[in-house]
Every structure is written in C-alpha cells, then in structure tokens.
Design an enzyme around this catalytic site. Structure first.
Site, mmCIF file in Angstrom:
data_model
loop_
_atom_site.group_PDB
_atom_site.id
_atom_site.type_symbol
_atom_site.label_atom_id
_atom_site.label_comp_id
_atom_site.label_asym_id
_atom_site.label_seq_id
_atom_site.Cartn_x
_atom_site.Cartn_y
_atom_site.Cartn_z
ATOM 1 N N ARG A 1 12.879 26.261 -8.580
ATOM 2 C CA ARG A 1 12.990 25.936 -10.009
ATOM 3 C C ARG A 1 12.632 27.120 -10.907
ATOM 4 N NH1 ARG A 1 10.380 21.030 -8.544
ATOM 5 N NH2 ARG A 1 11.942 19.445 -7.950
ATOM 6 N N LYS B 1 22.338 35.075 -19.822
ATOM 7 C CA LYS B 1 23.427 34.265 -19.259
ATOM 8 C C LYS B 1 23.539 34.618 -17.777
ATOM 9 C CE LYS B 1 26.505 32.901 -23.016
ATOM 10 N NZ LYS B 1 27.894 32.995 -23.566
ATOM 11 N N GLU C 1 33.415 45.947 -23.862
ATOM 12 C CA GLU C 1 32.341 45.122 -24.432
ATOM 13 C C GLU C 1 31.606 45.903 -25.536
ATOM 14 O OE1 GLU C 1 32.152 41.972 -23.667
ATOM 15 O OE2 GLU C 1 32.242 41.592 -21.510
ATOM 16 N N LYS D 1 23.278 43.281 -29.206
ATOM 17 C CA LYS D 1 23.166 42.060 -28.404
ATOM 18 C C LYS D 1 21.780 41.435 -28.557
ATOM 19 C CE LYS D 1 24.372 39.546 -24.398
ATOM 20 N NZ LYS D 1 25.124 39.454 -23.125
ATOM 21 N N GLU E 1 23.366 29.799 -27.734
ATOM 22 C CA GLU E 1 24.771 29.774 -28.168
ATOM 23 C C GLU E 1 25.127 28.475 -28.883
ATOM 24 O OE1 GLU E 1 27.665 31.160 -25.224
ATOM 25 O OE2 GLU E 1 29.269 30.287 -26.427
ATOM 26 N N ARG F 1 25.765 33.215 -31.440
ATOM 27 C CA ARG F 1 25.944 33.877 -30.152
ATOM 28 C C ARG F 1 27.381 33.728 -29.634
ATOM 29 N NH1 ARG F 1 22.118 34.282 -24.711
ATOM 30 N NH2 ARG F 1 23.574 35.676 -23.626
ATOM 31 N N ASN G 1 31.615 36.122 -27.625
ATOM 32 C CA ASN G 1 32.678 35.654 -26.755
ATOM 33 C C ASN G 1 34.058 36.047 -27.272
ATOM 34 O OD1 ASN G 1 33.531 32.871 -24.871
ATOM 35 N ND2 ASN G 1 31.803 34.111 -24.349
ATOM 36 N N HIS H 1 37.179 36.336 -25.065
ATOM 37 C CA HIS H 1 36.841 35.793 -23.746
ATOM 38 C C HIS H 1 37.575 34.510 -23.396
ATOM 39 C CE1 HIS H 1 33.783 38.863 -23.886
ATOM 40 N NE2 HIS H 1 33.311 38.526 -22.718
ATOM 41 N N HIS I 1 39.006 35.096 -19.983
ATOM 42 C CA HIS I 1 38.587 34.303 -18.818
ATOM 43 C C HIS I 1 39.764 33.552 -18.210
ATOM 44 C CE1 HIS I 1 33.997 34.083 -19.895
ATOM 45 N NE2 HIS I 1 34.344 35.245 -19.378
ATOM 46 N N HIS J 1 36.667 42.358 -15.600
ATOM 47 C CA HIS J 1 36.297 41.526 -16.746
ATOM 48 C C HIS J 1 36.569 42.246 -18.066
ATOM 49 C CE1 HIS J 1 34.199 38.712 -19.267
ATOM 50 N NE2 HIS J 1 33.424 39.671 -19.717
HETATM 51 N N1 LIG Z 1 25.826 37.451 -18.307
HETATM 52 C C1 LIG Z 1 26.483 38.060 -19.306
HETATM 53 O O1 LIG Z 1 26.089 38.040 -20.490
HETATM 54 C C2 LIG Z 1 27.724 38.831 -18.960
HETATM 55 C C3 LIG Z 1 28.251 39.718 -19.902
HETATM 56 C C4 LIG Z 1 29.403 40.433 -19.560
HETATM 57 C C5 LIG Z 1 29.974 40.275 -18.313
HETATM 58 N N2 LIG Z 1 29.399 39.411 -17.436
HETATM 59 C C6 LIG Z 1 29.946 39.275 -16.067
HETATM 60 O O2 LIG Z 1 29.828 40.555 -15.428
HETATM 61 C C7 LIG Z 1 30.856 40.682 -14.447
HETATM 62 C C8 LIG Z 1 31.505 42.038 -14.600
HETATM 63 O O3 LIG Z 1 30.471 42.996 -14.413
HETATM 64 P P1 LIG Z 1 30.833 44.540 -14.129
HETATM 65 O O4 LIG Z 1 31.921 44.956 -15.032
HETATM 66 O O5 LIG Z 1 29.571 45.266 -14.131
HETATM 67 O O6 LIG Z 1 31.494 44.466 -12.670
HETATM 68 P P2 LIG Z 1 30.855 44.502 -11.207
HETATM 69 O O7 LIG Z 1 29.506 43.918 -11.183
HETATM 70 O O8 LIG Z 1 31.900 43.921 -10.320
HETATM 71 O O9 LIG Z 1 30.758 46.083 -10.882
HETATM 72 C C9 LIG Z 1 31.950 46.849 -10.983
HETATM 73 C C10 LIG Z 1 32.209 47.679 -9.727
HETATM 74 O O10 LIG Z 1 31.462 48.906 -9.821
HETATM 75 C C11 LIG Z 1 30.631 49.069 -8.663
HETATM 76 N N3 LIG Z 1 29.434 49.737 -9.147
HETATM 77 C C12 LIG Z 1 28.455 49.182 -9.881
HETATM 78 N N4 LIG Z 1 27.573 50.132 -10.271
HETATM 79 C C13 LIG Z 1 28.024 51.313 -9.750
HETATM 80 C C14 LIG Z 1 27.576 52.648 -9.814
HETATM 81 N N5 LIG Z 1 26.506 52.986 -10.521
HETATM 82 N N6 LIG Z 1 28.281 53.592 -9.157
HETATM 83 C C15 LIG Z 1 29.393 53.271 -8.450
HETATM 84 N N7 LIG Z 1 29.887 52.025 -8.374
HETATM 85 C C16 LIG Z 1 29.202 51.062 -9.025
HETATM 86 C C17 LIG Z 1 30.435 47.681 -8.135
HETATM 87 O O11 LIG Z 1 30.097 47.694 -6.780
HETATM 88 C C18 LIG Z 1 31.808 47.064 -8.412
HETATM 89 O O12 LIG Z 1 32.717 47.469 -7.413
HETATM 90 C C19 LIG Z 1 31.802 39.516 -14.649
HETATM 91 O O13 LIG Z 1 31.554 38.532 -13.677
HETATM 92 C C20 LIG Z 1 31.411 38.973 -16.033
HETATM 93 O O14 LIG Z 1 31.642 37.575 -16.118
HETATM 94 C C21 LIG Z 1 28.300 38.698 -17.715
HETATM 95 O O1 LIG Z 2 26.080 36.970 -23.817
HETATM 96 C C1 LIG Z 2 27.000 36.266 -24.306
HETATM 97 O O2 LIG Z 2 26.808 35.232 -24.975
HETATM 98 C C2 LIG Z 2 28.395 36.649 -24.068
HETATM 99 O O3 LIG Z 2 29.334 35.909 -24.413
HETATM 100 C C3 LIG Z 2 28.636 37.951 -23.389
HETATM 101 C C4 LIG Z 2 30.001 38.046 -22.715
HETATM 102 O O4 LIG Z 2 30.426 39.412 -22.752
HETATM 103 C C5 LIG Z 2 29.949 37.640 -21.255
HETATM 104 O O5 LIG Z 2 31.181 37.908 -20.612
HETATM 105 C C6 LIG Z 2 29.524 36.204 -21.012
HETATM 106 O O6 LIG Z 2 29.291 35.984 -19.641
HETATM 107 C C7 LIG Z 2 30.612 35.251 -21.411
HETATM 108 O O7 LIG Z 2 29.965 34.060 -21.690
HETATM 109 P P1 LIG Z 2 30.515 32.664 -21.148
HETATM 110 O O8 LIG Z 2 29.519 31.698 -21.717
HETATM 111 O O9 LIG Z 2 31.902 32.519 -21.729
HETATM 112 O O10 LIG Z 2 30.552 32.714 -19.663
HETATM 113 ZN ZN LIG Z 3 32.147 39.630 -21.413
#
Ligand SMILES: NC(=O)c1ccc[n+]([C@@H]2O[C@H](COP(=O)([O-])OP(=O)(O)OC[C@H]3O[C@@H](n4cnc5c(N)ncnc54)[C@H](O)[C@@H]3O)[C@@H](O)[C@H]2O)c1
Ligand SMILES: O=C(O)C(=O)C[C@@H](O)[C@H](O)[C@H](O)COP(=O)(O)O
Ligand SMILES: [Zn+2]
Length: 359
Positions: A118, A140, A182, A224, A234, A238, A242, A245, A249, A262
């Site tokens: 938890r 998130k 982004e 951010k 959100e 917030r 998006n 997105h 998405h 992404h």
């Molecule tokens: N939680 C949030 O607020 C939020 C915000 C934006 C995106 N996201 C999520 O994040 C994901 C995309 O993340 P991303 O763009 O970082 O992609 P990713 O995590 O897939 O990484 C991209 C690629 O780069 C490689 N890599 C990472 N760091 C490296 C480094 N320093 N050197 C060499 N290779 C490296 C990874 O192994 C992968 O192949 C999506 O699932 C998206 O939904 C979440």
């Molecule tokens: O932090 C947030 O809020 C965002 O929307 C950041 C986005 O760049 C990110 O891709 C987030 O994961 C998208 O939110 P979701 O709620 O649509 O999954």
């Molecule tokens: Zn995003």
C-alpha cells in the site's frame, strides 16, 4: 546543481538538476530512509548507469529489477515482476524504490511503489529528456492497457527527482526530439516567452548545448511544478498538461505501443488540437503554422499515421481520462501561450479535424 521544489505542503519535494548527480551519495542519503533499496531500470539503461547508482548506495541492502526496454512492456504483468522480486527478498514497507530510466520506467516504478504494501517511498532518477522535463515530476504513475494509454495507475509523488543532465549524452537523437515535444507544450499552454525562446534556440537544443538544455529542463520543470502544486489531482488546470494527448494517446494505442514514441504522438496530437482551435476561431492560420513549424524544427512528425481512421480515433478518444459522462473532452489553445481547460468538442468540428488529417 539547480534545486527546484514541487510545493505540496507536507508532501513537497525537491527536483535536483545538474551534471554528475548520480554519483552524489549525499543527495541520495538525504532521501533514502531505509536500509533496503530496490533499483528498477531496463536492459538499455542498466549497463550504462546502474553501477554508478549502486556505488552511490554502498552500505544499503540493494536489489535490482531489470525490465525489457519498450513502451510495450509498460504493463501490469511487468509491474507484477517488481512485486515478485520485492516479496522474494522480503522487502519491508519502509524500503525505497529508485526508478532509473525514462518515463516508462518512472511510471512503472512509481506505480509499483504506490501499490507495494500500500505504498513505499520512491525516488525518480530520470534518464531521458522527456522524463527530466515531464514524467518524473508530478506523481502520475501507471501502466498501459490494450484498450487505453495509462489507464491503470495512481497519483503518487516521489521523495525527490534527481535529473542528472550528464546521462543525456547517450540519449539517441530521436529520443531527444521526443522530449522536446513536451518542452514545447509548456510554451504553448502557459509560457509564450518560453515558446519564443524555443523557436530561436531549437538548433542549440538539438546540438545538446549544455546551457540551452539546462535552461530548457529547468524552465520546463518550473512550469510543471507550478501546475502540479496548483492542481495535483487534475480537477482543473493540470489537464492543460494534456495538450495534444487525447489525439496522441489514441495514436499510441491505435497503432500499437512503441510504434510512435510518446513525444512524437504528442507532437502530432498537438497539431490536431491546433487545427481544432483554428476551427473554433481561437487560433489564426499563422499560429497553426508556427506550431507545425516548431515541431518540424525539433525533428518531430506532424503527419499522423495513415492506418488511423476517423472512427478509430473517435473510438480510442472515447476512453480518455478527461472525458465526462462519455463525452470526449480535449485541451485546445485559446491563443499561443494559453490553453483552454477541457472542451466538450462539437462532434462535427472534431470529425472535420480528423478527416483533415486522418489517413
Ligand atoms: N507520468 C507522467 O507525467 C508522464 C509524462 C510524460 C510521459 N509519460 C510516459 O513516459 C513514457 C515515455 O517516456 P520516455 O520518452 O522517456 O521513453 P522511454 O522511457 O521508453 O525511454 C526512451 C528510450 O531511451 C532509452 N534511454 C533512456 N535513457 C537513456 C539514456 N540516458 N541513454 C540512452 N538511452 C536511454 C530507453 O531505454 C528507451 O529505449 C510514456 O509511457 C508516457 O506515457 C509520463
Ligand atoms: O502530468 C500531467 O498531468 C500530464 O498530463 C503530463 C503528460 O505529458 C503525460 O503524458 C501524462 O502521463 C498524460 O497524462 P494522462 O493522465 O493522460 O495519462
Ligand atoms: Zn505526455
């Protein structure tokens, strides 16, 4: 090193931004309040950076969980492997999880931390530009489902974010561009001067100029942090994070996770949103052209996949988390630098935008 703060009262936390932070034992020690530490990473990043992090954690009972590399592994099944390992090693509720990776690892690691017993403490160590400017901040977490992006997850804040800009040196160009998508978003939704700075300095970013990258990361994280502090769960502003997105998405899910990065899907999705904002009379043609131009300048796609039909977009956009009572709601632009809150889209206008772009 630059230190920013996400102000969430008693759950506030720092964002550390700078070079060679991975090796700083004192930084980690400030935020690891347990002997048991599990590092979650993937098969690409671990050979590059895991040992540096492990050296900074000498003296702790360390475990590692390595996930295959790719968006397609951002699933409950692979989060389950984190739980399996933690239980096999009898990790307690006071253990700390460290997510060493991009957004995929950060979202999965954060979600695992939110659920294990938890909730255990976790630390984000983002290694992509996208993770350093966006996914590691704001709490998130979660995984994808075959029927929708990020459909299973939790809001769960980290203890801190350690953004070591040195690790970006090994980041492939395509991934760098994906992160810039982004960054551009912040300029479009709330920071027009930053958008104009990006228009002028895109080549510096693409050439990985240290000062330009540091500035873009800091200003993105500041944007951010302000939005998250104002609306953590959100219920309002917030949602502007998006932008692009809902369409983006749908593309990621529709063509198969991992086909489009992404950030690439967000770039295309933002062009959809710009077109729709123009149809509403909010953006002028010149604004729409500027948006498309900056994404192209960042080596990002603006043309959607041919495989996606209007019906497929509508079907996938109909499960988006911003929707209310089953009605599609999207973030649009009232002007460059000013995003709307979620808008109930006129189905006719939405179809016109989709037809204008869809294959
Ligand atoms: N939680 C949030 O607020 C939020 C915000 C934006 C995106 N996201 C999520 O994040 C994901 C995309 O993340 P991303 O763009 O970082 O992609 P990713 O995590 O897939 O990484 C991209 C690629 O780069 C490689 N890599 C990472 N760091 C490296 C480094 N320093 N050197 C060499 N290779 C490296 C990874 O192994 C992968 O192949 C999506 O699932 C998206 O939904 C979440
Ligand atoms: O932090 C947030 O809020 C965002 O929307 C950041 C986005 O760049 C990110 O891709 C987030 O994961 C998208 O939110 P979701 O709620 O649509 O999954
Ligand atoms: Zn995003």
């Amino acid at each position: 090193m630059k230190e920013l703060r996400v102000d969430l009262k008693d759950r506030s936390y720092p964002i550390y931004i700078g070079a060679s932070l991975l090796q700083q034992q004192d930084l980690l020690a400030r935020h690891v309040h347990s002997k048991q530490v599990v590092i979650v990473s993937n098969e690409t990043i671990a050979p590059l950076y895991l040992s540096a992090l492990q050296r900074a954690l000498i003296g702790y009972q360390q475990e590692t969980v390595i996930i295959p590399d790719g968006e397609q592994y951002k699933t409950l099944e692979y989060v389950g492997k984190i739980f399996d390992h933690l239980l096999e090693k009898k990790f307690s509720r006071n253990a700390t999880l460290i997510a060493l990776g991009g957004g995929v690892i950060g979202d999965m690691g954060g979600f695992a931390a939110a659920c294990y017993q938890r909730g255990i403490a976790f630390i984000q160590v983002p290694t992509t530009l996208l993770a350093q400017v966006d996914s590691s901040v704001g709490g998130k977490t979660g995984v994808n489902h075959p029927l929708g992006k990020n459909m299973i997850g939790a809001f769960y804040q980290p203890q801190c974010v350690i953004a070591d800009t040195g690790v970006l040196k090994t980041l492939p160009d395509r991934q760098l561009s994906a992160g810039i998508a982004e960054v551009i978003k912040y300029g479009l939704i709330r920071d027009l001067p930053f958008f104009e700075w990006l228009e002028r300095n895109m080549s510096l970013l693409l050439n990985r100029d240290d000062d330009a990258l540091a500035y873009a990361i800091e200003r993105s994280c500041q944007n951010k942090a302000e939005v998250v502090a104002e609306d953590e769960y959100e219920s309002g502003v917030r949602a502007t994070l998006n932008l692009g997105h809902t369409f983006g998405h749908a593309i990621e899910t529709g063509v198969g996770y991992g086909q489009y990065l992404h950030g690439e899907a967000v770039a295309i999705g933002t062009c959809f949103a710009a077109d729709l904002s123009h149809r509403l009379g909010w953006l002028g043609e010149a604004d729409v052209a500027r948006i498309s131009a900056i994404f192209k300048a960042a080596a990002l796609p603006v043309i959607p996949p041919k495989a996606m039909t209007v019906d497929r977009y509508i079907d996938l956009m109909s499960v988006d988390k911003k929707n209310v009572d089953g009605k599609i709601r999207v973030i649009l632009l009232e002007a460059l630098g000013k995003a709307s809150l979620p808008v109930n889209v006129d189905p006719t206008l939405l179809e016109q935008t989709l037809e204008n772009y869809a294959g």
